[in-house]
Design a protein around this motif. Structure first.
Motif, PDB file in Angstrom:
ATOM      1  N   SER A 132       0.989  -1.181  -0.194  1.00 45.38           N
ATOM      2  CA  SER A 132       0.081   0.104   0.035  1.00 45.38           C
ATOM      3  C   SER A 132       1.053   0.920   0.095  1.00 45.38           C
ATOM      4  O   SER A 132       0.526   2.196  -0.617  1.00 45.38           O
ATOM      5  N   VAL A 133       2.124   1.384   0.849  1.00 46.05           N
ATOM      6  CA  VAL A 133       2.686   2.135   0.761  1.00 46.05           C
ATOM      7  C   VAL A 133       3.513   2.888  -0.497  1.00 46.05           C
ATOM      8  O   VAL A 133       2.914   3.731  -1.084  1.00 46.05           O
TER       9      VAL A 133
ATOM     10  N   GLU B 139       0.494   4.260  -2.821  1.00 44.87           N
ATOM     11  CA  GLU B 139       0.127   5.447  -2.479  1.00 44.87           C
ATOM     12  C   GLU B 139       1.237   6.167  -2.782  1.00 44.87           C
ATOM     13  O   GLU B 139       1.363   7.575  -3.795  1.00 44.87           O
TER      14      GLU B 139
ATOM     15  N   ALA C 111       1.019   6.303  -6.781  1.00 43.78           N
ATOM     16  CA  ALA C 111       0.345   7.955  -7.059  1.00 43.78           C
ATOM     17  C   ALA C 111       0.723   8.766  -6.757  1.00 43.78           C
ATOM     18  O   ALA C 111      -0.032   9.941  -7.624  1.00 43.78           O
ATOM     19  N   ARG C 112       0.636   9.698  -5.620  1.00 45.42           N
ATOM     20  CA  ARG C 112       1.427  10.673  -5.440  1.00 45.42           C
ATOM     21  C   ARG C 112       2.386  11.667  -6.253  1.00 45.42           C
ATOM     22  O   ARG C 112       2.040  12.422  -6.859  1.00 45.42           O
TER      23      ARG C 112
ATOM     24  N   LYS D  49      -3.800   0.870  -9.244  1.00 44.57           N
ATOM     25  CA  LYS D  49      -3.750   2.536  -7.751  1.00 44.57           C
ATOM     26  C   LYS D  49      -2.495   2.642  -8.906  1.00 44.57           C
ATOM     27  O   LYS D  49      -2.332   3.894  -8.836  1.00 44.57           O
TER      28      LYS D  49
END
Lengths: 339, 329
Positions: free
Chosen positions: A129-130, A133, A136-137, A172
């Motif tokens: 997840s990290v 994320e 994506a950022r 994602k």
């Protein structure tokens, strides 16, 4: 006995020797560090930490890390031979990183980029997840600032300890790339040893330009799985960067010593168009109720729609001049309509 | 979403039994496949073939169909029903041309404004050398990317096995439904067992640890709704299974049809963007180390070895031993 400098830069590993896996030469570690972690005798590309990669790629002092504080959780309560949180803690201590990816804004040959770098030492560079994320950022920052995105991958794939949440990181990290396409912002993928599994099966394969380091292992499934599956010997050089180049899956194999210059050159060759010239400005309304004709009508300042008796998308005021000035408003609102 | 679902001890014997039961039912040889269910749900269906570049992959099937007179596009994995058909369909494990055919069909649906319904039932994308040569990873990646931006509603139904990237390649949707005994995982339990437990015998434990049952996937926010199966499982009554699926599809499509395209795409993006569980700590960005000025100056004057000329990120994150044992999938 040599006099030891009291502020010795680092004790331990850097004084040791490493055996080159390709030519079997004994290489002094400090020599490796000074030589972009290339074997001095055969040029073998050793893996690099995220820190070393940043040093070799960006203009000195230009890199600013973002989202340093993101930390993994244990959503599944996952335990194999030890609990996932223990593995995370061990990896944090070993690497000084919070997770397997570092991202930030830096300059490559004076050109601003959003840069994300995997560190294979952190749980095999696996994407949970990290990592998802942060990627994506990184892409979203590239979109907002209209600067190219570059990702240097070194990963075994999706992180099994986060189950399907890791699998969903494939989607994602890929979804923002559609927005980059519409906004006209390039994304360059650099595949280094190794890039496999879920990381290769997402953003890393769909860069506008895909580069790879010589000899890097790059493949979807593990080589052993592939050979077991068909029960036969694998072709020579299977799943190497050169194999992918030969099969049309990467654009170029770039030796590490030329990587920074190559990226700098690509950034100049693939400039980010000014916001109003981006492809979306021309193609945005292609999907209106009357298809591509609405775009044509807009480009011709409404003349077409009047002459052939059709209405352009009622939500979008047709342009009244030659595509400058007044038409900008509709173009901008159009971009917002299509995420 | 930074919220963490409540963690449960995965080694709990009951959980292992339940997870393994689901895996067994999901893999049941008589479990209804996509092509068994389609005639029971839709009024008409015409299969289209080929990726227009290399070939036709029988492990993925698709084409337009009518549901209550409305045109929809179907795409799904197709396992065989006996040895011969399983060999022909490669046990439902697609090659790159399968994913490229799926992309072609979904683009057609996008062009014509037809909602897309996908059926997931694969152990995973085929891992053979031919698949690698033709860009298996690229085919999956571009399919996932395409689906995130399609301007028509997408409903995903996990029928049996949702096997990793091969499933996700046609599994990005606005609503994801799963049959009660379907499973969804990042790697097969056997694969997880051999990598993480270094043994082929821990597949049951791995199945429970990965929380791959439909109910677990709802807890994780990956599946929206579970579709109940008749009796002991879908294989005991395919007709009843089809009726339940049809009902769920009608409800879901009606809800999605009410959304305009902008809203649909924004919601899909937000859904994907929210996947995952992490903690946002207040730690600020790491800074490249300042060179110690005394050491720096003395070192420069004396030309001592090992004195950095400028701050280096490699001092913050230096290289060290590689860890080969914890790689991902």
């Amino acid at each position: 006995m040599p006099i030891k400098f009291p502020f010795s830069r680092r004790a331990g590993p850097s004084d040791a020797w490493t055996k080159c896996p390709r030519c079997e030469a004994q290489v002094f570690n400090r020599q490796l560090e000074r030589n972009l972690r290339l074997c001095p005798s055969c040029g073998h590309h050793f893996r690099m930490s995220a820190g070393e990669r940043i040093d070799m790629l960006v203009d000195p002092g230009s890199f600013e890390e973002r989202d340093h504080g993101l930390e993994a959780l244990d959503p599944l309560g996952f335990v194999d031979d030890r609990p996932y949180p223990d593995r995370l803690e061990a990896a944090r201590i070993k690497t000084g990183l919070r997770d397997a990816l570092v991202w930030g804004i830096g300059r490559i040959e004076h050109q601003r980029v959003a840069l994300a770098i995997f560190d294979f030492r952190f749980m095999g560079g696996s994407m949970g997840s990290v990592v998802g994320e942060k990627l994506a950022r990184c892409f979203e920052a590239a979109l907002i600032e209209r600067i190219p995105a570059i990702v240097v991958s070194a990963s075994g794939g999706a992180r099994m300890q986060e189950g399907t949440l890791s699998l969903m990181q494939l989607a994602k990290t890929t979804a923002p790339l559609v927005r980059l396409d519409h906004a006209g912002v390039p994304f360059i993928a650099v595949l280094t040893d190794p890039t496999t599994g879920g990381v290769l099966a997402s953003f890393a394969s769909v860069g506008d330009v895909v580069l790879a380091e010589p000899g890097a292992l790059i493949g979807f499934a593990g080589a052993r799985v592939a050979s077991d599956t068909v029960g036969e010997e694998l072709p020579e050089g299977f799943q190497t960067a050169e194999f992918l180049l030969a099969h049309g899956l990467v654009d170029a194999v770039v030796p590490r010593g030329e990587l920074r210059a190559t990226l700098g050159r690509l950034l100049r060759l693939l400039p980010v168009p000014a916001a109003d010239d981006s492809p979306s400005a021309a193609g945005e309304h292609a999907r209106g109720p009357i298809g591509t004709l609405s775009t044509l009508a807009e480009r011709l300042g409404g003349a077409v729609s009047e002459s052939i008796g059709i209405d352009v998308d009622p939500g979008v005021p047709p342009a009244r001049d030659n595509g400058d000035g007044a038409s900008r408003g509709s173009v901008t609102s159009g971009r917002e309509r299509r995420p | 979403m930074t919220e963490t679902p409540v963690a449960t001890p995965a080694r709990d014997a009951e959980a292992i039994e339940a997870a393994w039961h689901s895996v067994q039912v999901a893999r049941h040889p008589q479990r209804p496949r996509m092509l068994d269910l389609v005639p029971l749900i839709f009024e008409d269906f015409m299969e289209l073939h080929g990726d227009r570049a290399f070939g036709d992959d029988p492990a993925i099937v698709g084409g337009p169909a009518l549901l209550d007179g409305r045109a929809v596009m179907l795409v799904g994995h197709q396992k065989g029903t006996d040895t011969d058909s399983n060999i022909r369909r490669n046990f439902g494990s697609p090659h790159p041309e399968g994913f490229r055919k799926a992309q072609r069909l979904m683009q057609l649906a996008d062009k014509l404004g037809m909602p897309i319904i996908t059926f997931l039932d694969t152990a995973g994308a085929f891992p053979g050398p031919a698949a690698e040569e033709r860009g298996q990873a690229e085919a999956i990646a571009s399919s996932v990317k395409l689906m995130t931006g399609l301007q028509v509603p997408i409903v995903v139904i996990v029928l049996g096995e949702g096997g990793s990237g091969g499933a996700l390649a046609i599994g990005v949707g606005d609503v994801v439904l799963a049959l009660e005994n379907a499973v969804y995982s990042v790697i097969s339990p056997e694969g997880a067992s051999s990598i993480l437990w270094r043994s082929r015998d821990e597949a049951r434990t791995a199945a429970a640890a990965m929380r791959m049952t439909a109910a677990d996937q709802v807890d994780l926010g990956i599946v929206d709704e579970v579709i109940a199966e008749p009796g002991e499982g879908a294989h005991t009554d395919p007709a009843a299974t089809a009726r339940t699926i049809a009902g769920a599809l009608r409800t879901t499509l009606r809800a999605l049809a009410a959304r305009d395209t902008t809203d649909l795409l924004a919601t899909r993006y937000a859904r994907l963007r929210g996947m995952g569980a992490f903690l946002e700590t207040g730690a600020s960005g790491a800074r490249a180390p300042e060179a110690p000025s005394l050491r720096h100056r003395i070192g420069r004057i004396l030309r001592l070895q090992g004195v950095p000329r400028r701050p280096r990120w490699s001092d913050v994150w230096p290289s060290g031993d590689d860890d080969e044992t914890e790689g991902g999938a």
